[in-house]
Enzyme design. Sequence first.
Site, PDB file in Angstrom:
ATOM      1  N   LEU A  16      27.841  43.855  76.247  1.00 20.53           N
ATOM      2  CA  LEU A  16      26.606  44.115  76.821  1.00 20.53           C
ATOM      3  C   LEU A  16      25.591  44.338  75.613  1.00 20.53           C
ATOM      4  CD1 LEU A  16      27.160  47.033  79.429  1.00 20.53           C
ATOM      5  CD2 LEU A  16      26.245  44.728  79.724  1.00 20.53           C
ATOM      6  N   HIS A  17      25.197  42.957  75.379  1.00 21.96           N
ATOM      7  CA  HIS A  17      24.243  43.009  74.100  1.00 21.96           C
ATOM      8  C   HIS A  17      22.985  43.905  74.017  1.00 21.96           C
ATOM      9  CE1 HIS A  17      26.627  39.482  73.249  1.00 21.96           C
ATOM     10  NE2 HIS A  17      26.094  38.921  74.266  1.00 21.96           N
ATOM     11  N   ASP A  18      22.196  43.954  75.304  1.00 20.26           N
ATOM     12  CA  ASP A  18      20.757  44.353  75.187  1.00 20.26           C
ATOM     13  C   ASP A  18      20.739  45.870  75.173  1.00 20.26           C
ATOM     14  OD1 ASP A  18      19.664  41.848  74.720  1.00 20.26           O
ATOM     15  OD2 ASP A  18      19.143  41.429  76.582  1.00 20.26           O
TER      16      ASP A  18
END
Length: 301
Positions: A231-233
């Site tokens: 879950l980068h952002d």
Amino acid sequence: MTRVIIDCDPGHDDAIALVLAHRYAQVLGISTVSGNAPLSETTANALMVTALLDVDTPVHAGAARPLVGEPRHAQVVHGASGLDGVERIEHRRTVESLNAIEFLLDAPDKDVWIVAIGPLTNLALALERDPSWVRRIAGISIMGGSATVGNTTRVAEFNIFADPEAAARVFGAGAELRMCGLNLTHQLRTTDAIVSRLQSVGTARARFAAQVFDYLHLRMEDLIGEREAALHDPCAVLAVTHPELIEMEPRAVDVELEGTLTRGMTVVDQRSSRRQDPANASVAYRIDAHRAMDLVLECMA
Ligand code: BDR
Ligand code: CA
């Protein structure tokens, strides 16, 4: 509550970041950029997420192409729409303006953070118009780059690789910068167990998040053989709303523009000797992933 502007290219993980931001911060506006998909798609997706959340946060469309070269998209992960695999929601929301740069230049205040989770083109264009802009905001929290491995190339991360010239300007602007790169975001991962938990929550946003994660798991299964996704952002949102969950270190970071193998790499000075170059960013190294995932789940209720 922390006040933020979200500069984004939704994008599955951008969409989750928007949900988090609306729960844990005051979102003054959203600016969109070409990235995961063309600008028309990322803007439509940002509007749809605001409709899902039933908020009237203004959405301003920004740059349709990088400073140099042709637009690059991440359809291989996010599909042609930038948000494949989720039910589209009918709504009547429209863009506030087609001038995100103007919005970014006008909106700031000393306590406003820009959370930049797509290619950095809009921010670079704002800086070009007014280099003092960064002194009128609290800072910029970036999902981009890496202190270790890349994803688009061996060493370059997508948001930086999609517009390295813009990223170089932002990293060189003298702003208060927080960098959540892949070395950090790979620690926050969704699994099928998370999807099952979301499916039992019963809200529209939980159903949406379950579809988002399920689609990402499908793509990751194809691409790397694992039903899990980073879950980068959301990490860049948490870096300003819950900084106590993230360990950051001051570092010198520059963006490589020339290398034949390394264009778009964020070159982080990680030497332990006293010869380190002066820091221009707080680089995130560790996240309390357990607590962070609890916060993701909490805001879907
Ligand atoms: C970044 O690239 C995009 O595909 C994601 O939305 C994220 O911002 C990860 O490299
Ligand atoms: Ca993104």
